[in-house]
Design an enzyme around this catalytic site. Structure first.
Site, PDB file in Angstrom:
ATOM      1  N   GLY A   1      73.292  18.407  34.397  1.00  0.00           N
ATOM      2  CA  GLY A   1      74.199  19.026  33.423  1.00  0.00           C
ATOM      3  C   GLY A   1      74.965  20.178  34.068  1.00  0.00           C
ATOM      4  CG  HIS A   2      72.900  23.702  35.466  1.00  0.00           C
ATOM      5  ND1 HIS A   2      71.559  23.417  35.492  1.00  0.00           N
ATOM      6  CD2 HIS A   2      73.037  24.734  34.598  1.00  0.00           C
ATOM      7  CE1 HIS A   2      70.913  24.249  34.698  1.00  0.00           C
ATOM      8  NE2 HIS A   2      71.778  25.055  34.129  1.00  0.00           N
TER       9      HIS A   2
HETATM   10  P1  AMP Z   1      71.718  27.892  31.831  1.00  0.00           P
HETATM   11  O1  AMP Z   1      71.322  27.808  33.261  1.00  0.00           O
HETATM   12  O2  AMP Z   1      70.772  27.213  30.902  1.00  0.00           O
HETATM   13  O3  AMP Z   1      72.082  29.290  31.410  1.00  0.00           O
HETATM   14  O4  AMP Z   1      73.060  27.054  31.713  1.00  0.00           O
HETATM   15  C1  AMP Z   1      74.179  27.369  32.510  1.00  0.00           C
HETATM   16  C2  AMP Z   1      75.389  26.644  31.970  1.00  0.00           C
HETATM   17  O5  AMP Z   1      75.158  25.244  32.015  1.00  0.00           O
HETATM   18  C3  AMP Z   1      75.674  26.987  30.505  1.00  0.00           C
HETATM   19  O6  AMP Z   1      77.085  27.054  30.309  1.00  0.00           O
HETATM   20  C4  AMP Z   1      75.077  25.819  29.775  1.00  0.00           C
HETATM   21  O7  AMP Z   1      75.672  25.570  28.521  1.00  0.00           O
HETATM   22  C5  AMP Z   1      75.361  24.696  30.745  1.00  0.00           C
HETATM   23  N1  AMP Z   1      74.450  23.568  30.501  1.00  0.00           N
HETATM   24  C6  AMP Z   1      73.102  23.613  30.446  1.00  0.00           C
HETATM   25  N2  AMP Z   1      72.607  22.402  30.143  1.00  0.00           N
HETATM   26  C7  AMP Z   1      73.676  21.576  29.987  1.00  0.00           C
HETATM   27  C8  AMP Z   1      73.830  20.199  29.643  1.00  0.00           C
HETATM   28  N3  AMP Z   1      72.774  19.417  29.384  1.00  0.00           N
HETATM   29  N4  AMP Z   1      75.086  19.703  29.557  1.00  0.00           N
HETATM   30  C9  AMP Z   1      76.166  20.490  29.799  1.00  0.00           C
HETATM   31  N5  AMP Z   1      76.082  21.797  30.120  1.00  0.00           N
HETATM   32  C10 AMP Z   1      74.859  22.333  30.212  1.00  0.00           C
END
Ligand code: AMP
Length: 276
Positions: free
Chosen positions: A38-39
């Site tokens: 996702g990232h």
């Molecule tokens: P985090 O590391 O959880 O703070 O996420 C970093 C970025 O990646 C944030 O903008 C999240 O919304 C995005 N993100 C996390 N998981 C996903 C996913 N499954 N699909 C799309 N973007 C994601």
């Protein structure tokens, strides 16, 4: 070119100055690391719109509550840097906590209204922590584009409002939710799940899909909350149908809206949402 690792704001700014000298646009992807596909999908979106793309990896203590998982949040820096390099990222900013919040740091950014509902209601102070760190990250790197996932849809709306209100000159881009084959939204926290919990987890997305089929999802919400607990979720924090822009309760389908959910599976809190 190997990826540039910046650990200080001045190293990051030096890398950005080199981009500017060659008139290259920069897309930035703030993360907390423990990177998954996702990232990485956000990195690819950045590559499509800008000559240069980078990520930050920073587990931001200010956005965790006292009883949340800050200390056990997964930290996998080596693998993260490898994944970013393989995806073609040019730079990664990995600051220490003291670099982001030197002794005496006392300014915080607070976005009113949007932050007192949904995740903001169950995680007091969380969105102040998010708005503060994202404001800092954007002002440090001054990217032309910053990309955030719709997985954290409320966070995306808070950041859009914050950037607009503070005249931060970055285009804020929302990215679609990347899911596992069985529908579970990808998340760094999925690795906390036991094998049994992992089987239950995709039922949340399935329930959102069922609700989305109903003419008026509002009527089905309370039965769906009960059904989720019967299916094995430990607790439903919230399951709501909301306007996609204001996040206020939706009444009909005349405006864009979304279903939003936060649930606990054991101690792990999972969130998901679905556009109607
Ligand atoms: P985090 O590391 O959880 O703070 O996420 C970093 C970025 O990646 C944030 O903008 C999240 O919304 C995005 N993100 C996390 N998981 C996903 C996913 N499954 N699909 C799309 N973007 C994601």
């Amino acid at each position: 070119m190997p990826i540039t690792i910046a650990r200080t704001v001045s190293e990051l700014r030096a890398a950005r100055a080199r981009h500017r000298q060659s008139a290259e646009r920069f897309a930035y992807v703030p993360t907390m690391g423990a990177l998954h596909d996702g990232h990485i999908s956000l990195i690819y979106i950045g590559k499509n719109c800008c000559e240069r793309v980078g990520a930050s990896i920073f587990v931001n203590p200010k956005q965790f509550g006292p009883n949340e998982d800050f200390s056990r949040y997964p930290r996998t820096e080596k693998e993260d840097v490898e994944k970013l390099e393989a995806a073609g990222a040019d730079v990664v900013f990995i600051p220490a906590v003291e670099e982001m919040y030197p002794a005496g740091a006392s300014t915080s950014v607070s976005v009113a209204g949007l932050t007192d509902m949904l995740c903001g209601a169950s995680r007091p102070g969380h969105f102040d922590g998010v708005a503060t760190v994202v404001a800092k990250l954007l002002l440090q790197a001054m990217p032309e584009v910053a990309i955030f996932g719709e997985k954290d849809y409320q966070q995306l709306q808070v950041i859009r409002r914050m950037a607009r209100d503070l005249d931060i000159p970055a285009e804020i881009v929302g990215a679609p939710i990347a899911r596992e084959a069985d529908g579970l939204a990808m998340s760094s926290r999925n690795r906390y799940l036991s094998a049994e919990e992992r089987k239950v987890a995709p039922l949340l997305y399935r329930m959102l899909g069922e609700l989305a089929k109903q003419p008026s999802p509002a009527q089905g919400l309370s039965a769906a909350r009960e059904a989720l607990v019967k299916q094995g979720f430990t607790k439903v924090d919230y399951l709501e149908w909301r306007d996609a822009e204001t996040l206020h309760p939706a009444a009909d389908r005349s405006r864009p809206s979304r279903l939003f959910a936060a649930v606990f599976l054991g101690k792990t809190r999972l969130i998901d949402n679905l556009a109607l």
